[in-house]
Scaffold this active site. Structure first.
Site, mmCIF file in Angstrom:
data_model
loop_
_atom_site.group_PDB
_atom_site.id
_atom_site.type_symbol
_atom_site.label_atom_id
_atom_site.label_comp_id
_atom_site.label_asym_id
_atom_site.label_seq_id
_atom_site.Cartn_x
_atom_site.Cartn_y
_atom_site.Cartn_z
ATOM 1 N N ASP A 299 0.812 -1.222 0.000
ATOM 2 C CA ASP A 299 0.000 0.000 0.000
ATOM 3 C C ASP A 299 0.843 1.268 0.000
ATOM 4 O O ASP A 299 0.423 2.284 -0.556
ATOM 5 C CB ASP A 299 -0.976 -0.009 1.185
ATOM 6 C CG ASP A 299 -2.107 -1.001 0.965
ATOM 7 O OD1 ASP A 299 -2.693 -1.001 -0.123
ATOM 8 O OD2 ASP A 299 -2.396 -1.797 1.874
ATOM 9 N N TYR B 126 -9.801 -0.596 1.852
ATOM 10 C CA TYR B 126 -9.446 -0.514 3.268
ATOM 11 C C TYR B 126 -9.158 0.919 3.697
ATOM 12 O O TYR B 126 -8.692 1.727 2.912
ATOM 13 C CB TYR B 126 -8.179 -1.333 3.551
ATOM 14 C CG TYR B 126 -8.445 -2.630 4.258
ATOM 15 C CD1 TYR B 126 -8.503 -3.834 3.559
ATOM 16 C CD2 TYR B 126 -8.650 -2.661 5.635
ATOM 17 C CE1 TYR B 126 -8.749 -5.024 4.213
ATOM 18 C CE2 TYR B 126 -8.891 -3.861 6.286
ATOM 19 C CZ TYR B 126 -8.944 -5.039 5.574
ATOM 20 O OH TYR B 126 -9.194 -6.209 6.230
#
Lengths: 682, 682
Positions: free
Chosen positions: A305, A389
C-alpha cells in the site's frame, strides 16, 4: 502555550512547499517537455550534513533543498531526477529501464471508464449476467498488477478488480465479478482478461448497505447515545514552530511525504534540561497485504500500500469532530498532479491531545494516603484509504517517554465471488451470500532510524527465560530463577530475527557507550511488539520474493542515505528476482551493526481471517506496539506531572492539611448531584 | 436514559447487602461465639437453579440466598460454613484442617506494630545500621508466608518484608532491609527471622520521592498542561436497574466479591431484538506474581494477589475526576470486619463511558463520499492496592460486541537491598543506588464461563498457517495459500495449550450447534490475547506446584458449581502437593469438553524486568486482550450507530444535499477560529 510561528525559510525536514513543487515542475518541464509527474518530493538532507546543521543551526548553512522527481515520459519511459530548487536546475536525470513507479490516485481513476466501453469486458459482464446497458453500474478497483510473470515490468499494467454496483450508493464490494481485466497504462486500453476456470456468475442477493438510507430501512439509527463533549478551554499543551512540535519534554519535526505519510524526524526528549536524541527518523516505510487464496490470479493480490500507492497520496482530508474530538491542529499536504499542477489535501495530518487515564497511582494500605496522577497523550494522526481498506495511523506520544504507533484497520474487505454452496477450502470466508472475503495479512514495516543518546547504537534481542540450573540445584533450589537473556545482534546477518511469544521477546536499541548510572545497563529504547505474525506466503513464493522485508520481525542495517523503502524505490511490477530493498541492503550478512549508526526495520501486523462481522464495513481492529525507554532515565520521568490528588501519611495524620486536591471539577456523578460521590480518597 | 431503580429484593447475583452480612454474622456468632470473620460472601446460586430462574424470573422462585462463611476460631482453627440467610441458620460447618484462608487487610495492619518491639527484630535492625530509638521508622509489608517447607500450613504465618522509612512521608520501598521476620498470627508474635548469608546493611543513599514536597524541591510541578474537560450534559447512555446494566445492546449484572473484585454475570447482547447469551460469568479469578531471584527466602515471594489477599478486600475507594473523568456512576462494596462489623468501601466500582475514536470509516476514492462513525466504550473499573503494587482493572465493553479486559500496572516495585558494586546476577535490576528490584511476572487467570448462544460450547485452537502444498505445486503454485488451522480441544487433557506467537494463535469459544448462516462456521467468541508469557519458574518448582493454573495459557474444564478459584479455595500456605484447584479439576484429562457447559481459564500477563524508569513509582504499564465476536453476527453490528458524517456518491453528485453532518460542535481548532478547518470532508 500554543503559537504558530511564521517561518518563511523552510526547515530542512519540511516537505516541499507549493512554490518549491512549482519550481521543480517548471524546471523539469522546461528541460523535458510534456511528461507526467509521478513524484515531486523532498530529497531528505544527507544525514551527515543534516546532523552538522542540527548541532549548530545558527552558524551552519542549511542543507540544499532538492526535489526528488519521478516522471513518466511519452512512450512510458520512466525517469528519476533530482532538482536543485534554489539553483533551478536538474542535477540528476536517469532513465529507469524496467521500473514502474508508484500508481497515483489519478491513475486509479482512469481505468473504470475504460472497462465500461471495452468490448471484451462487456462480453464478460454479459456472461456474468449483467445487461450491456448496465455497464455504467460496473466498477473496478484498478490495482497495479503487482507482478505477473506473463507480462513482466516493461509495460505499466493495472489489474481491474471488478464489481457490480446496482445503485451508485451501494457498497462497492457486495457484488464482485469473477474475471479480471488487465489495463495497459501506456496504451490506455485493456490488453487481456483473466477468466477463471470455474465461472461464478453475478449473484444478486439482497442488498446490504451501511448508508443512512439502508439503516433507516432496517429500523433507523439508535437513539440512546448521549453526547460526550471534550474541550480545552485554555488551549492545548503543545506548541508548534513551523512543523516542529514541543509537548511534555518531547520535541520533533513532523514531515509528510507521498509514500510514508507522516514522518517524524529528530525526536528528542528534554530530560531535566538535557535534550537527549532518541530517533533520527521514525515512519511506516512499507506494508504488504498478501491474500491467501492460491487460485489464479489471486496471487497478484498482495498490495504494497505504501510502495505501490502511497500513504501520502491516499491520505484523507480530516475533519473536526469526526476523526478526532477536542482541540485539533491540522497540517495540509501538497502534491503534484500528473500534469504538474498542485493537489492540496487539506487537513492531511491532525494533532491533538487526549486524557489517558491513570498515569500512576499508589495508596499506602496503612493509612490510605494516596497519589493519583492522570496521563495525557499526544496523537499525530493520518487516515488513508487504500481502495477498499482504511488505515487510521496514530503516532501516540506518552509523557513517560513511550512512543506508541497505533493503527486501526477499518473500511471494507476486499471481496471475490463465490457460488452457492461452493467450498472456500479455508482460503476465505463467505461473509455474506455470494461474497467471499479471502484470508489476508496486513504486514507493516516500521522503520526506526535510531539515535538513542547519539548515532552509535546496538540492538540486543531480549528473551525472558528460566535459569538453566535445575530445580533442587544450589543455584536454583526452588526453581524460581529467571532472567532476561540478551543476545547482541552484531552483524546484519545476525539481526534477522523472528518473534518468540514464549519468551516475550523484545528488542533493545541500546547505546552501549552510555550506561545507566544505577542499573549499569546501556541506555536503551525497547521495542515491545506482540502482534507479529510471520509472513505466511512460503519461502520462495512470489510474495516472499517481492516483500523481502517481511521475512523476519526484525532486520537491522547500517544507516545509508536513501535506504528508506524496504521493498525498493519503485515497487510496482518488481519480480522479486532479485529482492529489492532490504534484502539487498543486508548484503552478505557480515556488515557490522555493533555500535554503528543503525536502522531497525520491524515487521508487525495482523493475520485477518474474515468473518461476517467485518461486512459490509469493518468495525476498527486495533494493532499497536510500544517503544519504551528502559534504563534510559534514572527515575520515573513523570513525577512532576501535577497529581489530581495527593496526600501523604503526615497529611493524613494532620487531618488532611496540605493535601493536594486538583480534582477535575467537570466530572460529575452519572445519576445525582453528590449523594453518591465524595470529594476524593480522603 | 439513566435511572436507578429502587430494588428492595436482591437480584440472585447481588453481593450480600449490609443487612445480609449482619444476619449471617449474628447467626454464626450465636452458634460459635467469639470467632474472627475472614469471609462473609454470597454463595453464588447453583447454575442449574439460576438458569431456571433467569429463563422465567417472574414465575420461578429465586434461588435461596446463602452466605459463604470462613472464620478463624480461637486456637487458629479454620471453619468453612454456609448460612441460609432468610432461614437464619447454619447449613454447613466444617473444620478445615491444615488450611489457611485469605489474609485480610486487618491482618496486614497488625504485624508492623509487632516487629517494632520484638527484641530479635530490633537486634537485626541495629545490625543493619538503624538505631534502636528509630524503630518507629521501621516498616514491613507482612505478606502471607506463601509456603515454607520448614513451617508447613498448620500455623498461620506471615513474612515481614522489611523497610526503613526515615520520614513518614518517604517512599516505603527505597530502603529495604535484608532480613525477614516470620510472624505467627495465632501466637501474635515473631517466631523466626530469616537472615541471609550475605549481609546487606542499610544504605542511606539520597532520598528519592514522588511526594509534592520532593517534586517542589526538584524544581516543582510542570505548568504546561492545559485542562481537558469531558462532559455529558445530557447524561450517560447506560441504564442501571439494581446492579444490572444496559448499554448499547449489552446487558449484564455487575457483582463484586472479596476475592475477584468485579464479577460480571449473565452477559448478553441484544442482536436486533434477540437477546443472545455470551458469558454466564466473567472475572479475574486468580493471579500469581513469581519473583525470579533464587536466593533464599525470595522463593517465597510469589504472591497470589487474589487468592491470598483478595482483589475485593484490597480495592480502592475511587474518586470523581481522579480515577476517571466524565460522568461516573459508583457502586460501594460491603465486607465484614474480623469482629463481624461492616467495612464499607465507598466507590469500589466506577462505571463510565468514553469516546473511543473511529468506530468505522470508509471513503470512496472516486468521489470522496465518506462515512465516519465514532466509537463509544463502557468501562467498569476497580483499582486495587496489593501492598506495593496497584492494579487498575478495566472491563471495557465495545459497541461491536468486543469485551476487552484492560489492566494497568502501577504503584511501586517490590524491592530488596543490594550492596555497593554487588552483582545482581541478572535476577534483578539496581533501579536506584541500594535498591534491587527483582525480576517478576504478573500472571492473571481470566475465568470465562462460556455461554455462547447457550451453555453447550466447544473450544477450538486456531493457528494461521501456510498451506502444506509446496510452492510450484498445482494446489499452491505461487506459494501464497494460508488458512486458519482449527484444532478441537475435545478433552480436558487436550485443552492444556500454550501460546504460539508465530501462528498468531487464538482460541475460539464456539457453539457448534449453531452455524453462522453465511460463513457456515459455528458462532463463536474469539480469545485474542498476545501478552501470554509462559510461567518461568520451572516444572517441579514451588511456584509451578502452587500455581498450577499458570502452567498453560489455556485450560478448559467442564463447568461445576464452586470451581471458581484456580489455585484452590484457600491459597495461603498451600504446598502445591497436590496442586489445588485447576490441576485437580482437570482430572485425568479424559473428561469431555466437547459440546458441554465449559469454563475456559486463560493465563496472561507480563514478565517484568525492572528498570530505573519504574522507580520510585511506576508509570502505568498496560496489558490487554480481546474477546471478539466472530461468526456470531451476520453482519457488522454497529451500522446503526449514528455517523458523525456520512455522504453517499449520489449526495456528492447533488452538491451535498442530504449529507449527514452530525459533527461534534464542541471540537475546535487548536490555534484559530476556523481559518485552518473546514466543516467536514466535503
Amino acid at each position: 502555550m500554543g503559537s504558530l510561528a511564521d517561518t518563511s525559510v523552510p526547515h530542512p525536514f519540511d516537505p516541499l512547499s507549493i512554490e518549491e513543487i512549482q519550481t521543480a515542475v517548471s524546471v523539469v518541464k522546461k528541460a523535458h517537455g510534456d511528461v507526467r509527474f509521478n513524484v515531486v518530493s523532498l530529497l531528505e538532507p544527507r544525514k551527515a550534513e543534516m546532523q552538522a546543521w542540527l548541532e549548530k543551526p545558527d552558524t551552519t548553512p542549511p542543507p540544499t533543498r532538492f526535489a526528488n522527481i519521478v516522471v513518466i515520459a511519452p512512450g512510458g519511459k520512466v525517469y528519476d531526477g533530482l532538482v536543485d530548487i534554489k539553483g533551478g536546475k536538474i542535477v540528476e536525470w536517469e532513465h529507469m529501464e524496467g521500473m514502474q513507479p508508484i500508481i497515483t490516485m489519478e491513475e486509479l481513476q482512469v481505468v473504470e471508464h475504460k472497462i465500461r466501453t471495452d468490448p471484451r469486458v462487456i462480453e464478460q459482464c454479459v456472461i456474468s449476467g449483467i445487461s450491456e446497458s448496465d455497464m455504467d453500474k460496473v466498477y473496478c478497483d484498478p490495482w497495479t498488477i503487482g507482478y505477473d510473470e506473463r507480462h513482466g515490468s516493461l509495460v505499466r499494467l493495472q489489474q481491474a478488480l471488478m464489481y457490480y454496483r446496482p445503485h451508485i450508493d451501494d457498497c462497492q464490494y457486495q457484488y464482485p465479478l469473477d474475471f479480471c481485466p488487465i489495463y495497459d497504462a501506456g496504451k490506455g486500453e485493456i490488453i487481456d482478461i483473466d477468466i477463471p476456470k470455474i465461472r461464478r456468475p453475478l449473484r444478486l442477493e439482497e442488498k446490504i448497505n451501511y448508508t443512512a438510507a439502508a439503516v433507516e430501512k432496517a429500523g433507523g439509527y439508535r437513539t440512546d447515545l448521549k453526547p460526550i463533549n471534550i474541550t480545552q478551554p485554555e488551549g492545548v499543551s503543545f506548541k508548534l514552530t513551523g512543523r516542529e512540535i514541543e509537548w511534555q519534554n518531547w520535541k520533533f519535526h513532523i514531515g509528510f511525504n507521498y509514500r510514508e505519510g507522516i514522518v517524524m524526524n529528530n525526536i528528542t526528549f528534554n530530560d531535566k534540561g538535557t535534550v537527549r536524541p532518541i530517533f533520527y527518523r521514525l515512519s511506516l516505510a512499507e506494508m504488504v497485504v498478501p491474500y491467501g487464496n492460491p487460485e489464479h490470479p489471486h496471487q497478484r493480490k498482495h498490495a504494497f500500500d505504501l510502495g505501490e500507492y502511497g500513504a501520502g497520496y491516499m491520505t484523507n482530508s480530516l475533519s473536526l469532530g469526526c476523526d478526532c474530538k477536542g482541540s485539533i491542529h491540522y497540517i495540509d499536504a501538497h502534491f503534484p498532479t500528473r500534469s504538474g499542477a498542485i493537489n492540496t489535501i487539506k487537513n492531511a495530518i491532525c494533532i491533538h491531545e487526549e486524557d489517558d487515564g491513570i498515569l500512576f497511582k499508589h495508596t499506602d494500605f496503612r493509612d490510605e494516603s494516596t497519589i493519583v496522577t492522570r496521563a495525557r497523550k499526544l496523537i499525530i494522526q493520518q487516515v488513508f484509504t487504500a481502495a477498499n481498506y482504511e488505515y487510521a495511523v496514530q503516532w501516540v506520544f506518552h509523557q513517560d517517554g513511550t512512543i506508541q504507533p497505533d493503527i486501526r484497520l477499518t473500511g471494507i474487505l476486499q471481496t471475490y465471488s463465490i457460488l452457492e454452496g461452493e467450498d472456500t477450502h479455508g482460503w476465505g470466508t463467505q461473509v455474506y451470500p455470494g461474497v467471499n472475503a479471502h484470508n489476508h495479512q496486513h504486514l507493516f514495516s516500521l522503520r526506526i532510524d535510531a539515535n538513542v543518546d547519539g548515532p552509535k547504537n546496538t540492538v540486543f534481542m531480549a528473551d525472558a527465560v528460566p535459569s538453566d540450573a535445575p530445580v533442587g540445584s544450589p543455584e536454583n533450589y526452588y526453581g524460581n530463577a529467571f532472567y532476561a537473556k540478551r543476545t547482541k545482534l552484531a552483524t546484519t546477518g545476525e539481526s534477522k530475527t523472528d518473534y518468540n511469544g514464549a519468551t516475550s521477546r523484545t528488542w533493545d536499541i541500546c547505546n552501549t557507550n552510555k550506561l545507566n548510572p544505577y542499573s549499569k545497563k546501556p541506555v536503551s529504547y525497547k521495542l515491545v511488539s506482540r502482534e507479529v505474525p510471520g509472513l505466511l506466503p512460503k519461502e520462495g513464493s512470489l510474495v516472499w520474493k517481492r516483500a523481502g522485508f517481511a521475512r523476519h520481525a526484525v532486520h537491522v542495517t547500517k544507516y545509508k542515505d536513501d535506504q528508506l523503502f524496504p521493498a525498493g524505490q519503485h515497487v510496482p511490477q518488481t519480480s522479486g528476482e532479485p529482492s529489492r530493498g532490504l534484502p539487498e541492503w543486508m548484503g552478505d550478512g557480515t556488515e557490522s551493526i555493533d555500535n554503528e549508526d543503525i536502522v531497525l526495520w520491524h515487521t508487525f501486523g495482523v493475520t485477518h481471517i474474515p468473518a461476517p462481522e467485518d461486512f459490509p464495513v469493518m468495525p476498527a481492529e486495533p494493532i499497536t506496539l510500544l517503544l519504551r525507554p528502559r534504563n534510559f532515565f534514572t527515575s520515573n520521568p513523570v513525577m512532576d506531572v501535577p497529581p489530581s490528588y495527593a496526600s501523604t501519611p503526615s497529611q493524613v495524620l494532620a487531618g488532611g492539611k496540605g493535601v493536594i486536591d486538583a480534582t477535575d471539577k467537570f466530572s460529575k456523578l452519572a445519576f445525582s448531584n453528590g449523594a453518591n460521590g465524595k470529594s476524593c480518597c480522603a
